[in-house]
Design a protein around this motif. Structure first.
Motif, PDB file in Angstrom:
ATOM      1  N   GLU A 101      56.277  36.466  38.378  1.00 33.93           N
ATOM      2  CA  GLU A 101      57.557  37.061  37.991  1.00 33.93           C
ATOM      3  C   GLU A 101      57.723  37.086  36.484  1.00 33.93           C
ATOM      4  N   SER A 102      57.360  35.983  35.825  1.00 39.69           N
ATOM      5  CA  SER A 102      57.540  35.896  34.379  1.00 39.69           C
ATOM      6  C   SER A 102      56.702  36.925  33.626  1.00 39.69           C
ATOM      7  N   LEU A 103      55.403  36.992  33.958  1.00 43.89           N
ATOM      8  CA  LEU A 103      54.533  37.852  33.174  1.00 43.89           C
ATOM      9  C   LEU A 103      54.696  39.324  33.507  1.00 43.89           C
ATOM     10  N   THR A 104      54.966  39.657  34.766  1.00 48.10           N
ATOM     11  CA  THR A 104      55.197  41.066  35.079  1.00 48.10           C
ATOM     12  C   THR A 104      56.439  41.578  34.343  1.00 48.10           C
ATOM     13  N   GLN A 105      57.430  40.729  34.217  1.00 48.20           N
ATOM     14  CA  GLN A 105      58.613  41.118  33.445  1.00 48.20           C
ATOM     15  C   GLN A 105      58.257  41.322  31.974  1.00 48.20           C
ATOM     16  N   ARG A 106      57.371  40.485  31.457  1.00 45.38           N
ATOM     17  CA  ARG A 106      56.958  40.630  30.059  1.00 45.38           C
ATOM     18  C   ARG A 106      56.182  41.921  29.857  1.00 45.38           C
ATOM     19  N   ALA A 147      58.603  44.781  29.862  1.00 43.05           N
ATOM     20  CA  ALA A 147      59.450  44.807  28.674  1.00 43.05           C
ATOM     21  C   ALA A 147      58.682  45.213  27.419  1.00 43.05           C
ATOM     22  N   GLU A 148      57.386  44.884  27.365  1.00 38.01           N
ATOM     23  CA  GLU A 148      56.618  45.125  26.142  1.00 38.01           C
ATOM     24  C   GLU A 148      55.501  46.147  26.353  1.00 38.01           C
ATOM     25  N   ARG A 149      55.608  46.936  27.392  1.00 41.42           N
ATOM     26  CA  ARG A 149      54.541  47.865  27.731  1.00 41.42           C
ATOM     27  C   ARG A 149      54.186  48.804  26.584  1.00 41.42           C
ATOM     28  N   GLU A 150      55.196  49.356  25.925  1.00 45.36           N
ATOM     29  CA  GLU A 150      54.931  50.324  24.858  1.00 45.36           C
ATOM     30  C   GLU A 150      54.117  49.698  23.735  1.00 45.36           C
ATOM     31  N   ARG A 151      54.524  48.498  23.308  1.00 40.45           N
ATOM     32  CA  ARG A 151      53.798  47.849  22.224  1.00 40.45           C
ATOM     33  C   ARG A 151      52.407  47.436  22.672  1.00 40.45           C
ATOM     34  N   GLY A 208      53.994  47.955  38.484  1.00 41.78           N
ATOM     35  CA  GLY A 208      54.921  47.676  39.563  1.00 41.78           C
ATOM     36  C   GLY A 208      54.296  47.553  40.932  1.00 41.78           C
ATOM     37  N   GLN A 209      52.949  47.497  41.003  1.00 40.27           N
ATOM     38  CA  GLN A 209      52.292  47.316  42.287  1.00 40.27           C
ATOM     39  C   GLN A 209      52.777  46.010  42.938  1.00 40.27           C
ATOM     40  N   GLN A 210      52.805  46.008  44.245  1.00 40.96           N
ATOM     41  CA  GLN A 210      53.314  44.840  44.960  1.00 40.96           C
ATOM     42  C   GLN A 210      52.343  43.675  44.861  1.00 40.96           C
TER      43      GLN A 210
END
Length: 219
Positions: free
Chosen positions: A36-41, A44-48, A114-116
């Motif tokens: 949960e923590s890293l997928t959120q990261r 959030a930072e995908r563009e960079r 976002g894959q399960q």
């Protein structure tokens, strides 16, 4: 095929964080919270991360360092050659191996879109003393469910990952076979093996990408 290899190699990264929690939680909770923590990261930072490879490698290094037991993995991969190697050679291979994984993971981590990912409840026998196994299911873009198992070792109260098995393909054994092949290729010159090590060294003529492709049925 290369995209699949990078994507599957990026899966373990999704669970290699939250080292502080690793000291207090059961191994499956460590994995579940880290997902949960890293997928959120990543979201959030995908563009960079997509535009700045150096930053992505830094993120990957931070995450891998927290929970991967590189020293245990180094011993596993070097096999019988570990005892024959000098301390400097062991440390050099550890750093080379770490850098190789970071490069490979960094190339694939943003493929998570976002894959399960489902961490399965632990069953009887999944924790035995200071060893544990945590199983997970990853659903690919095509809808295929790929089973993944992490083995962890507890030291000083902290659970650390020391191997990953993707759909029955034991990556620790794959890398060990690669090391053996490289030793044969360079006539036992361990310095050359270290200098030329890559996460995509071929094993008996088969690239790891092809091995993962076969193990996952071309998912």
């Amino acid at each position: 095929m290369k995209r699949l290899w990078q994507q599957l190699l990026s899966i373990p990264l999704l669970v290699l964080g939250l080292s502080a929690l690793a000291q207090a939680q059961d191994p499956d909770d460590v994995i579940r919270d880290a997902v949960e923590s890293l997928t959120q990261r990543i979201d959030a930072e995908r563009e960079r991360m997509s535009s700045d490879p150096a930053y992505t490698r830094m993120v990957v290094t931070e995450e891998l360092e927290n929970l991967v037991d590189f020293r245990r993995i180094t011993r596993l991969v070097m096999g019988e050659h570990f005892d024959a190697a000098s301390r400097d050679q062991r440390n050099a291979f550890l750093e080379r191996f770490r850098a190789s994984l970071v490069q490979t993971y960094a190339a694939g981590v943003t493929m998570y879109t976002g894959q399960q990912i489902q961490v399965l409840p632990m069953g009887e026998g999944d924790v035995r003393g200071n060893r544990a196994r945590v199983q997970m299911e990853f659903t690919t873009d095509s809808g295929r469910v790929v089973p993944i198992a992490y083995t962890l070792f507890q030291s000083d109260g902290q659970w650390r990952v020391d191997n990953v098995i993707v759909n029955g393909l034991n990556l620790g054994r794959v890398f060990r076979a690669q090391f053996e092949q490289a030793m044969a290729q360079y006539n036992g010159d361990i310095e050359q093996v270290i200098a030329n090590w890559s996460a995509e060294v071929e094993v008996e003529g088969v690239n790891p990408a092809e091995a993962v492709e076969e193990a996952t049925g071309g998912a």
